[in-house]
Design a protein around this motif. Sequence first.
Motif, PDB file in Angstrom:
ATOM      1  N   PHE A   1      -8.605  -6.478  -2.143  1.00 32.52           N
ATOM      2  CA  PHE A   1      -7.226  -6.016  -1.991  1.00 32.52           C
ATOM      3  C   PHE A   1      -6.274  -7.189  -1.766  1.00 32.52           C
ATOM      4  O   PHE A   1      -5.211  -7.282  -2.397  1.00 32.52           O
ATOM      5  N   LEU A   2      -6.622  -8.106  -0.886  1.00 36.04           N
ATOM      6  CA  LEU A   2      -5.726  -9.214  -0.571  1.00 36.04           C
ATOM      7  C   LEU A   2      -5.597 -10.189  -1.744  1.00 36.04           C
ATOM      8  O   LEU A   2      -4.533 -10.787  -1.936  1.00 36.04           O
ATOM      9  N   LYS A   3      -6.634 -10.351  -2.516  1.00 38.93           N
ATOM     10  CA  LYS A   3      -6.525 -11.209  -3.693  1.00 38.93           C
ATOM     11  C   LYS A   3      -5.577 -10.597  -4.722  1.00 38.93           C
ATOM     12  O   LYS A   3      -4.800 -11.326  -5.363  1.00 38.93           O
ATOM     13  N   ARG A   4      -5.622  -9.277  -4.863  1.00 39.78           N
ATOM     14  CA  ARG A   4      -4.636  -8.626  -5.742  1.00 39.78           C
ATOM     15  C   ARG A   4      -3.233  -8.777  -5.164  1.00 39.78           C
ATOM     16  O   ARG A   4      -2.264  -8.963  -5.899  1.00 39.78           O
ATOM     17  N   ALA A   5      -3.130  -8.688  -3.836  1.00 39.57           N
ATOM     18  CA  ALA A   5      -1.815  -8.788  -3.182  1.00 39.57           C
ATOM     19  C   ALA A   5      -1.205 -10.179  -3.327  1.00 39.57           C
ATOM     20  O   ALA A   5       0.012 -10.333  -3.207  1.00 39.57           O
ATOM     21  N   GLU A   6      -2.015 -11.190  -3.591  1.00 42.09           N
ATOM     22  CA  GLU A   6      -1.496 -12.537  -3.817  1.00 42.09           C
ATOM     23  C   GLU A   6      -1.055 -12.757  -5.256  1.00 42.09           C
ATOM     24  O   GLU A   6      -0.232 -13.638  -5.532  1.00 42.09           O
ATOM     25  N   ARG A   7      -1.575 -11.933  -6.169  1.00 43.35           N
ATOM     26  CA  ARG A   7      -1.308 -12.154  -7.588  1.00 43.35           C
ATOM     27  C   ARG A   7      -0.196 -11.277  -8.143  1.00 43.35           C
ATOM     28  O   ARG A   7       0.421 -11.620  -9.148  1.00 43.35           O
ATOM     29  N   HIS A   8       0.048 -10.120  -7.528  1.00 41.74           N
ATOM     30  CA  HIS A   8       0.941  -9.129  -8.131  1.00 41.74           C
ATOM     31  C   HIS A   8       2.209  -8.927  -7.298  1.00 41.74           C
ATOM     32  O   HIS A   8       2.212  -9.129  -6.081  1.00 41.74           O
ATOM     33  N   ALA A   9       3.274  -8.491  -7.985  1.00 39.91           N
ATOM     34  CA  ALA A   9       4.552  -8.228  -7.302  1.00 39.91           C
ATOM     35  C   ALA A   9       4.527  -6.881  -6.592  1.00 39.91           C
ATOM     36  O   ALA A   9       5.285  -6.658  -5.648  1.00 39.91           O
ATOM     37  N   GLU A  10       3.689  -5.968  -7.078  1.00 42.21           N
ATOM     38  CA  GLU A  10       3.546  -4.680  -6.411  1.00 42.21           C
ATOM     39  C   GLU A  10       2.139  -4.157  -6.614  1.00 42.21           C
ATOM     40  O   GLU A  10       1.456  -4.509  -7.583  1.00 42.21           O
ATOM     41  N   LEU A  11       1.697  -3.307  -5.689  1.00 42.74           N
ATOM     42  CA  LEU A  11       0.393  -2.652  -5.780  1.00 42.74           C
ATOM     43  C   LEU A  11       0.582  -1.171  -5.573  1.00 42.74           C
ATOM     44  O   LEU A  11       1.556  -0.728  -4.947  1.00 42.74           O
ATOM     45  N   ARG A  12      -0.362  -0.407  -6.056  1.00 47.81           N
ATOM     46  CA  ARG A  12      -0.326   1.048  -5.867  1.00 47.81           C
ATOM     47  C   ARG A  12      -1.630   1.513  -5.224  1.00 47.81           C
ATOM     48  O   ARG A  12      -2.712   1.076  -5.617  1.00 47.81           O
ATOM     49  N   LEU A  13      -1.490   2.416  -4.260  1.00 46.10           N
ATOM     50  CA  LEU A  13      -2.640   3.019  -3.593  1.00 46.10           C
ATOM     51  C   LEU A  13      -2.373   4.505  -3.409  1.00 46.10           C
ATOM     52  O   LEU A  13      -1.214   4.943  -3.354  1.00 46.10           O
ATOM     53  N   ALA A  14      -3.459   5.260  -3.273  1.00 48.42           N
ATOM     54  CA  ALA A  14      -3.325   6.719  -3.178  1.00 48.42           C
ATOM     55  C   ALA A  14      -2.702   7.127  -1.847  1.00 48.42           C
ATOM     56  O   ALA A  14      -3.175   6.722  -0.783  1.00 48.42           O
TER      57      ALA A  14
ATOM     58  N   ALA B   1      -5.026   5.939   2.162  1.00 45.49           N
ATOM     59  CA  ALA B   1      -5.297   4.627   1.587  1.00 45.49           C
ATOM     60  C   ALA B   1      -4.015   3.805   1.495  1.00 45.49           C
ATOM     61  O   ALA B   1      -4.034   2.580   1.699  1.00 45.49           O
ATOM     62  N   LEU B   2      -2.905   4.464   1.202  1.00 39.28           N
ATOM     63  CA  LEU B   2      -1.623   3.767   1.126  1.00 39.28           C
ATOM     64  C   LEU B   2      -1.238   3.167   2.476  1.00 39.28           C
ATOM     65  O   LEU B   2      -0.878   1.984   2.566  1.00 39.28           O
ATOM     66  N   ALA B   3      -1.301   3.959   3.539  1.00 41.55           N
ATOM     67  CA  ALA B   3      -0.925   3.462   4.869  1.00 41.55           C
ATOM     68  C   ALA B   3      -1.859   2.348   5.326  1.00 41.55           C
ATOM     69  O   ALA B   3      -1.414   1.384   5.967  1.00 41.55           O
ATOM     70  N   LEU B   4      -3.139   2.445   4.988  1.00 42.15           N
ATOM     71  CA  LEU B   4      -4.077   1.380   5.335  1.00 42.15           C
ATOM     72  C   LEU B   4      -3.702   0.095   4.615  1.00 42.15           C
ATOM     73  O   LEU B   4      -3.667  -0.987   5.218  1.00 42.15           O
ATOM     74  N   GLY B   5      -3.412   0.187   3.319  1.00 37.65           N
ATOM     75  CA  GLY B   5      -3.018  -1.000   2.569  1.00 37.65           C
ATOM     76  C   GLY B   5      -1.757  -1.640   3.122  1.00 37.65           C
ATOM     77  O   GLY B   5      -1.668  -2.873   3.218  1.00 37.65           O
ATOM     78  N   GLN B   6      -0.795  -0.816   3.499  1.00 35.32           N
ATOM     79  CA  GLN B   6       0.441  -1.350   4.075  1.00 35.32           C
ATOM     80  C   GLN B   6       0.163  -2.060   5.400  1.00 35.32           C
ATOM     81  O   GLN B   6       0.754  -3.108   5.686  1.00 35.32           O
ATOM     82  N   ALA B   7      -0.757  -1.510   6.204  1.00 39.83           N
ATOM     83  CA  ALA B   7      -1.103  -2.144   7.479  1.00 39.83           C
ATOM     84  C   ALA B   7      -1.806  -3.476   7.251  1.00 39.83           C
ATOM     85  O   ALA B   7      -1.557  -4.457   7.974  1.00 39.83           O
ATOM     86  N   ILE B   8      -2.685  -3.551   6.255  1.00 42.93           N
ATOM     87  CA  ILE B   8      -3.380  -4.803   5.953  1.00 42.93           C
ATOM     88  C   ILE B   8      -2.381  -5.866   5.509  1.00 42.93           C
ATOM     89  O   ILE B   8      -2.449  -7.033   5.937  1.00 42.93           O
ATOM     90  N   ILE B   9      -1.425  -5.489   4.669  1.00 39.52           N
ATOM     91  CA  ILE B   9      -0.407  -6.433   4.215  1.00 39.52           C
ATOM     92  C   ILE B   9       0.437  -6.928   5.387  1.00 39.52           C
ATOM     93  O   ILE B   9       0.746  -8.128   5.505  1.00 39.52           O
ATOM     94  N   GLU B  10       0.803  -6.026   6.261  1.00 35.47           N
ATOM     95  CA  GLU B  10       1.639  -6.397   7.409  1.00 35.47           C
ATOM     96  C   GLU B  10       0.944  -7.461   8.261  1.00 35.47           C
ATOM     97  O   GLU B  10       1.559  -8.455   8.664  1.00 35.47           O
ATOM     98  N   VAL B  11      -0.340  -7.254   8.561  1.00 33.55           N
ATOM     99  CA  VAL B  11      -1.080  -8.248   9.350  1.00 33.55           C
ATOM    100  C   VAL B  11      -1.332  -9.504   8.521  1.00 33.55           C
ATOM    101  O   VAL B  11      -1.224 -10.628   9.016  1.00 33.55           O
TER     102      VAL B  11
END
Length: 294
Positions: free
Chosen positions: A164-177, A221-231
């Motif tokens: 997830f974090l490697k995608r978050a470094e490469r892309h301008a936006e991500l989508r999660l359920a 999954a969306l809220a989890l991804g947002q929390a991971i990005i925040e930290v």
Amino acid sequence: MRMRLLLLGGGNALGQALLHQGAEEDIGFLAPRPPDGGWDAASLTRLLDDTRPDALINLAYYFDWFQAEAVSEERLATQERAVERLAELCQHHGIILLQPSSYRVFDGARATAYSEKDEQIPLGLRGQALWRVEQSVRAACPRHVLVRFGWLLDESPGGLIDRFLKRAERHAELRLADDRRGNPTPVDDAARVLIAVLKQLDCEAPLWGTYHYGGHEATTALALGQAIIEVGRTYRPALVDEVLPQPHAARPDAAEEPQHAVLACRKILNTFGIKPRAWRAGLPAVLERYYRHA
């Protein structure tokens, strides 16, 4: 602790967390290195003939079962046969078997939390393999504890957070359920649960059976991804700007990943006194280790 403990999989993230927490409480584990090809039926037979522990914690296939993006059918079949042999050996030698499993044994069709009594209808190869592993453990080794975990979070290279974090470094936006739900469970919390179970078993309490555990506060999954990005922005400020909602059905893993994977944890609380901990509180430690080793 009076029991002699054998840990398979001491090198993976959950095994390391278990060894660390055990050392803090003066609980030691025999944690042999696996053979070059990994543990199989023959090597397990030799190991248990030589060591004869009182209890065995089987994390040998932790990464494949809980973190890998995909696992081949052949590899899963080999692991199934090994666990079946392991359960037979534990029964033969009078060894207690502590075996992790997963929310993946359910199909995710119901919106309410799954209890241990609910029917297992697994999706995909991994869920079906875990379901068969559970059946073989129950059939071969009555003195067992199966713990089904929620969404396990760790710092493993190639694991869920890493991908997830490697995608978050490469892309301008991500989508999660935003309509996929589960119990995030930091690996340190999962290790705490296993230690607590072992302590009760060390008191010769015959608490055999299947239990559920997941971190407190089921989420999407969306809220989890947002929390991971925040930290994660503490370490990488340039991470993706937005994590956007997407229906579960539109996700590429929708055929294999249960949409509703929330686990009811009342039985493990009532039996072992294990209270769920908030997953958000444990997330920073996981990401600190991830970036420290990145």
